[in-house]
Design an enzyme around this catalytic site. Structure first.
Site, mmCIF file in Angstrom:
data_model
loop_
_atom_site.group_PDB
_atom_site.id
_atom_site.type_symbol
_atom_site.label_atom_id
_atom_site.label_comp_id
_atom_site.label_asym_id
_atom_site.label_seq_id
_atom_site.Cartn_x
_atom_site.Cartn_y
_atom_site.Cartn_z
ATOM 1 N N ILE A 537 0.815 -1.218 0.000
ATOM 2 C CA ILE A 537 0.000 0.000 0.000
ATOM 3 C C ILE A 537 0.843 1.259 0.000
ATOM 4 O O ILE A 537 0.316 2.375 0.074
ATOM 5 C CB ILE A 537 -0.962 0.021 1.204
ATOM 6 C CG1 ILE A 537 -0.198 -0.157 2.516
ATOM 7 C CG2 ILE A 537 -2.036 -1.046 1.046
ATOM 8 C CD1 ILE A 537 -1.054 -0.073 3.755
ATOM 9 N N GLY A 538 2.148 1.123 -0.065
ATOM 10 C CA GLY A 538 3.014 2.289 -0.092
ATOM 11 C C GLY A 538 4.463 1.873 -0.201
ATOM 12 O O GLY A 538 4.831 0.735 0.103
ATOM 13 N N PHE A 542 12.327 3.867 3.669
ATOM 14 C CA PHE A 542 12.528 2.751 4.596
ATOM 15 C C PHE A 542 12.306 1.419 3.895
ATOM 16 O O PHE A 542 13.039 0.461 4.089
ATOM 17 C CB PHE A 542 11.551 2.902 5.772
ATOM 18 C CG PHE A 542 11.656 1.809 6.820
ATOM 19 C CD1 PHE A 542 12.546 1.944 7.868
ATOM 20 C CD2 PHE A 542 10.868 0.681 6.751
ATOM 21 C CE1 PHE A 542 12.636 0.958 8.837
ATOM 22 C CE2 PHE A 542 10.952 -0.317 7.710
ATOM 23 C CZ PHE A 542 11.847 -0.175 8.757
ATOM 24 N N GLY A 543 11.284 1.334 3.076
ATOM 25 C CA GLY A 543 10.936 0.104 2.374
ATOM 26 C C GLY A 543 9.459 0.102 2.011
ATOM 27 O O GLY A 543 8.800 1.138 2.000
ATOM 28 N N ASP A 664 10.268 16.202 9.470
ATOM 29 C CA ASP A 664 9.786 15.867 8.123
ATOM 30 C C ASP A 664 8.270 16.048 8.055
ATOM 31 O O ASP A 664 7.540 15.158 7.618
ATOM 32 C CB ASP A 664 10.184 14.441 7.759
ATOM 33 C CG ASP A 664 10.137 14.183 6.258
ATOM 34 O OD1 ASP A 664 10.108 15.169 5.492
ATOM 35 O OD2 ASP A 664 10.121 13.019 5.847
#
Length: 882
Positions: A537-538, A542-543, A664
C-alpha cells in the site's frame, strides 16, 4: 589509456574489472595508519571505534613541533580523539611514512584533519601554512580558521588520492617567518587504496572521442554524494576506504528535485569491484518523476561550489534497481555539465550490457575557468552545474532521467598543485554574522550596562535580559573562532559538523522493547501473506508498506518492511521504535510492535483507512497537482484536520519528556483514520533535544524539499521552529490544493511557500485559493488562517509562532468559520462521518469563544488516547489502501 568508441569504450570497462579485483582485496588487507597528532598515547575514537596511534615516531626532519590540546571542546565534535590534540609547527617540519604504508597499493588515500580551536600560546587566526607531499603542493597559505568561518564548520577534513612513492614525506610549513605564524594538524589518516580511477574510460565532457588519463595526477575529493539516499557512515563504506557519502538535497537547484526512491532489485556487482561504491549508493536514486509531459519541460539539476581554474574529474553512478526498468532504451537521457552537452544519450542498462541490477559508472573531465571581472559576490561565479534531461533523439519508452551517485575530484595542474585561496564567507553568512555581532556589542555597551544596573523594581526583568544577551556573547566566544557549530553546506572538501554514530545493527533499549509488542518473523509473514505484492500500500525510503491482519484476522495493521540493503532503514527502525514506544497521543501514530529477525526489520502500526492528507487535497501525478474530485474536503473539514495535526506536533514539542522535533512535516506524513482523525506519522528523521537550553540541536540537514526550513538549511541548527516552518507550507497546501513544489509552473510559482508569501504581500492570496472551497470560506476565517501560515514561514525561527500559538490560531479560525451558518460542513459535498477537531470523546462541538479556546489549548498536552493510531501511508510517491 587511449581507447576508441563512444559507448563501446564504456562497455569494455567491464572487461577490465577483473584485473583490479586483486587490488581491492589487497586494499582491504592493507594497513591503515591513523595518527592522533600531538597525542602521547593515542586512543580509540567514539565515532567508528578505530584506534589512533601517537604521531611522534613518524616525525621527520626539521621542526619536531609541539604537542598541544585544544582549550574548547565544541559539542559537535564527533569524538575527543583525535580532534582535541594537535601538533603545532613554528617552523618547517615533516612526517615520513614507510614504504609499506605509502606505496603498497595503486593510490595512497590521505586525509588531514584540522580543528581550528584555541590552543595555548598561539592565536589560531594567525595560522597560515603550506602542506606538501614531495613536490606536490596540497595547501598554500591555508587558514583553517578562515575556512571554518566561511563554511561554518567545526572542523575541516581534506581528502586526497595520491600516486604512491616510497618513504612518502608530508611537510608542514608556516607561510611566513613571523613568530606569530604557525602550522598545525590534528590527525592524519593514510590508507593504501586501489586505483579507483583506472577502471574505465575518462571522457572529456562534450568530446566523447577524446579519452584522458589521471594516472600521474594527484586528486582532491571535493564532493561524494549518495543521490536520492541518506548519509552513509564511513563504517558502512565499501573496500575499507572509510568514505563519507552525503545526501544530495542541499545541492539541488531551485524546485527541480524530482522524486526519490529506493530500488528493490538486488545490486549485483558481478565484475564491478565493490570498492567503487557501497550497495547503499546503488539502492537509492533520484529521478524526474512519472509525468512524461512535465519531465520534458525541466532539467534535474544540481550545483556545486568549486575552486576556479582547475579541471575536475566527475564520476556518476547508476544502477537500474527500479523495478520498472528492465531493458535498454526505456530511459535514455542527456547530461549537461556547466551548461554544455557532455553526453547526449546515456542509457545505463545498455552501458551495463543489458545486465539488470549491475552498477555502472561514467567519468568526465570538466574545466572550470574564471570568467573574469570583479564581481566577487556573484553567487554563481564558482559553481559547477550538473543537469539531466530526457533525450530528445532516443525515442525512449519513458521521458525520464535518474542518478544514484556523484563524485567530484579536483585534478592537480601542471604546476603540481591542488591549492586554492581560502574561501570567503558568503553574503548571507556575513549578514547573519553582522546581526550577531550587533547583539554582542549591545550586550557589552554602556547603555546596556546602565539598564542592567537600574532600579530594584526592574531588577528581575533586567537580569533576564542580561542573561539572554550574555548567552549570545558567550555562545559566540564558545564556538570555533569564526564558525557556527555546524554548516548549512554539508560537504565541501569533506568538512563535517555534527557527529553520526556507527551502527552495525539496531540496539533497541529494554525500556522501548517493554512498551510495545514483539512479533516473530513468522507472524509478520502470516499477517502479510508472505509479503504478497498485492498487499503493498506504499513505498518509501525505509521500504515497502503492507496491509495486514493480526490476532486471527481481527485487527487491521500496516507493516513497514525495511529494505535490507538500506542503511536508512536501520536508523529509521531504531528511531521509530525508541520514539513511538514512549509516545501515546490521539494525534500521533501508534506503534503496535516491531520485528527484528533473520536480517528482517518490520514495524507494525494500526491501519489508517483514509490514507494521507495529500490524497484528499489533490492527486499528485508527477507533481502536477491535478485534483481528485472524488475526495474533496470542505473548508471546515480541512481546518479540523490541520488542528488535529497541530495538536500532535504541539505535544511533541512540549508534552513529551524531551522536546521532539519531527523534521519531516508534510502532507504525506499526516494520516487519517476511519473517523477522519488526523495523526502525525513517520518519525524516522526525528531528533530529541535533551538540552534545549542552547535553543537548537546541531545536525546534518534532512527533510523534504519544499518544506525545509531555510534557516535550518543554512545553519544546520535544528529547532522546533523548523517544524513550524514546514507546517506553514502544509497550511498553504491545504488552502491552495497544490504541491509544495511544482516545476511545471513559472519559476516564481514553483515553490508554494514563496508564491503564497508573494501573493499575500500583494493582497492577491484569494486568487490562489482552491476554487472548490473559495465560495464557502468566511473572510475572517481566511484572514486568521493565512496570517498564521505567513508567520510560520518567517525567515528567522525567532519570528515564528510556537506550535501552541499556531494551534490556538487555527482553533480561532475554525470558530470564525463556524460562526457563519452557511459555511463549512453543511454543504452538500462529501464530509467526514466524525469530526477530528476535538480530541476528547464526547466533547461538544459548539461555537467556542476565545476563553474556552485558551483552556482547550492548555489541556491539549494531556489528551492521550487509547484509540487506534495510524500507519498506512509512508511514501512521498504513493498512497495507502482503503
Amino acid at each position: 589509456m587511449q581507447r576508441s568508441g563512444r559507448r563501446g569504450g564504456v562497455l569494455l570497462l567491464l572487461l577490465f574489472y577483473s584485473s583490479v579485483c586483486a587490488a581491492a582485496a589487497a586494499a582491504a588487507k592493507s594497513k591503515h595508519l591513523l595518527l592522533a597528532c600531538g597525542s602521547a598515547k593515542g586512543g580509540v575514537d567514539e565515532e567508528a571505534g578505530r584506534k589512533w596511534k601517537p604521531d611522534a615516531k613518524y616525525l621527520g626532519s626539521g621542526d619536531k613541533g609541539a604537542a598541544a590540546t585544544a582549550e574548547i571542546q565544541d559539542p559537535s565534535l564527533p569524538s575527543v580523539i583525535p580532534y582535541m590534540s594537535a601538533r603545532i609547527f613554528k617552523a618547517k617540519g615533516s612526517y615520513k611514512f614507510p614504504t609499506q604504508v605509502s606505496a603498497s597499493a595503486n593510490r595512497t588515500l590521505l586525509r588531514l584533519y584540522f580543528y581550528p580551536s584555541t590552543y595555548p600560546g598561539v592565536d589560531i587566526s594567525k595560522s597560515y601554512f603550506d602542506v606538501s607531499v614531495g613536490s606536490v603542493t596540497l595547501l598554500k597559505n591555508f587558514s583553517a580558521y578562515l575556512t571554518a568561518e566561511a563554511l561554518t564548520q567545526v572542523y575541516i577534513m581534506k581528502e586526497y588520492f595520491l600516486t604512491p612513492v616510497p618513504n612518502m614525506e608530508l611537510t608542514f610549513k608556516p607561510s611566513d617567518d613571523s613568530n606569530d605564524s604557525f602550522a598545525f594538524v590534528n590527525a592524519i589518516e593514510l590508507i593504501a587504496s586501489p586505483d579507483i580511477f583506472g577502471i574505465g574510460n575518462i571522457f572529456m565532457a562534450g568530446f566523447l572521442d577524446q579519452t584522458l588519463s589521471v594516472a600521474d595526477k594527484q586528486l582532491e575529493t571535493m564532493y561524494r554524494i549518495n543521490v536520492g539516499g541518506q548519509y552513509i557512515l564511513p563504517t558502512n563504506d565499501s573496500g575499507g576506504l572509510m568514505r563519507n557519502w552525503y545526501d544530495d538535497s542541499p545541492f539541488l537547484y531551485a524546485g527541480t528535485g524530482g522524486v526519490t526512491g529506493g530500488g528493490f532489485r538486488k545490486v549485483d556487482y558481478q565484475d564491478m569491484p565493490t570498492y567503487v561504491a557501497p550497495a547503499d549508493v546503488y539502492s537509492s536514486y533520484r529521478s524526474m518523476g512519472p509525468n512524461s509531459d512535465l519531465n520534458t519541460k525541466y532539467n534535474l539539476t544540481w550545483a556545486f561550489r568549486v575552486d576556479l581554474n582547475y579541471a575536475y574529474l566527475m564520476r556518476f553512478h547508476w544502477c537500474d534497481t527500479m523495478m520498472n526498468i528492465t531493458r535498454p532504451n526505456e530511459v535514455v537521457f542527456t547530461m549537461f555539465l556547466n551548461n554544455r552537452t557532455a553526453d547526449e544519450k546515456i542509457d545505463p542498462v545498455a552501458i551495463a550490457n543489458n545486465r539488470l541490477g549491475v552498477p555502472v559508472i561514467r567519468d568526465y573531465v570538466v574545466n572550470v575557468k574564471d570568467r573574469g571581472g570583479n564581481d566577487d559576490d556573484d553567487p554563481a561565479r564558482d559553481l559547477l552545474w550538473i543537469a539531466l534531461h530526457p533525450s530528445s533523439e532516443a525515442s525512449s519508452y519513458y521521458a525520464d532521467a535518474y542518478l544514484s551517485g556523484i563524485e567530484i575530484f579536483k585534478i592537480s595542474n601542471a604546476a603540481k598543485t591542488l591549492s586554492a585561496p581560502n574561501p570567503a564567507m558568503s553574503a548571507m553568512m556575513r549578514k547573519y554574522r553582522l546581526e550577531e555581532d550587533q547583539q554582542v556589542r549591545y550586550a557589552n555597551s554602556d547603555a546596556f550596562n546602565t539598564a542592567v544596573i537600574g532600579g530594584a523594581t526592574g531588577g528581575a526583568a533586567a537580569f533576564g535580559l542580561a542573561a539572554a544577551l550574555c548567552l549570545v556573547a558567550y555562545n559566540r566566544k564558545k564556538r570555533v573562532p569564526g564558525g557556527d557549530t555546524t554548516s548549512w553546506l554539508p560537504v565541501y572538501g569533506n568538512s563535517r559538523g555534527a557527529s553520526t554514530r556507527s551502527h552495525s545493527g539496531t540496539t533497541i533499549s529494554s525500556d522501548a522493547a517493554s512498551n510495545c509488542r514483539y512479533f516473530s518473523l513468522a507472524e509478520i509473514k502470516q499477517a502479510t501473506k508472505n509479503f504478497d505484492e498485492s498487499n503493498v500500500i506504499g513505498v518509501g525510503g525505509f521500504g515497502k508498506v503492507y496491509k495486514g491482519v493480526i490476532d486471527g484476522g481481527e485487527v487491521k495493521v500496516a507493516i513497514k518492511r525495511s529494505n535490507p540493503s538500506s542503511e536508512q532503514g536501520v536508523h529509521e527502525f531504531q528511531t521509530e521504535v525508541e520514539m513511538l514506544s514512549k509516545l501515546r497521543h490521539r494525534h500521533l501514530v501508534s506503534l503496535i510492535g516491531f520485528c527484528e529477525e533473520d536480517n528482517e526489520m518490520a514495524l507494525v502500526y494500526d491501519y489508517m483507512g483514509r490514507g494521507t492528507l495529500r490524497e484528499h487535497l489533490y492527486t499528485n501525478k508527477g507533481g502536477s497537482g491535478n485534483k481528485s474530485s472524488s475526495s474533496d474536503l470542505c473548508w471546515k473539514q480541512r481546518l479540523e484536520l490541520c488542528i488535529g495535526a497541530a495538536r500532535g506536533l504541539h505535544y511533541l514539542h512540549t508534552g513529551a519528556k524531551y522536546t521532539i522535533i519531527h523534521r519531516d512535516v508534510k502532507t504525506t506524513n499526516i494520516l487519517l483514520d476511519e473517523k477522519w482523525v488526523a495523526k502525525v506519522s513517520d518519525f524516522g528523521l526525528s531528533k530529541t533535544g535533551p538540552d534545549m537550553n542552547k535553543g537548537h540541536v546541531s545536525t546534518v540537514v534532512k527533510g523534504s524539499f519544499g518544506y525545509l526550513d531555510p534557516e535550518y538549511f543554512r545553519r544546520q541548527q535544528l529547532t522546533e521552529k523548523s517544524d513550524v516552518y514546514s507546517f506553514g507550507v502544509v497550511l498553504f497546501e491545504v488552502l491552495c490544493s497544490r504541491p509544495a513544489l511544482n516545476p511545471s509552473l513559472p519559476k516564481e510559482q514553483v515553490s508554494l511557500a514563496d508564491w503564497a508569501l508573494s501573493c499575500y504581500r500583494k493582497g492577491t492570496l484569494e486568487e490562489i485559493v482552491d476554487p472548490q472551497i473559495k465560495p464557502e470560506i468566511k473572510a475572517e476565517s481566511l484572514k486568521k488562517f493565512s496570517e498564521t501560515a505567513v508567520k510560520c514561514l518567517s525567515d528567522h525561527g525567532t519570528d515564528r509562532p510556537s506550535m501552541g500559538d499556531v494551534l490556538w490560531n487555527l482553533e480561532f479560525a475554525l470558530q470564525q468559520q463556524q460562526d457563519n451558518p452557511n459555511s463549512g460542513g453543511d454543504n452538500k459535498r462529501n464530509k467526514p462521518k466524525a469530526s477530528p477537531s476535538n480530541p476528547n470523546e464526547g466533547e461538544e462541538e459548539a461555537v467556542i469563544d476565545q476563553h474556552s479556546l485558551m483552556a482547550m489549548h492548555r489541556n491539549t498536552l494531556s489528551l492521550g488516547s487509547d484509540d487506534g493510531f495510524e500507519a498506512s501511508a509512508f511514501s512521498q510517491t504513493s498512497g495507502t489502501g482503503r
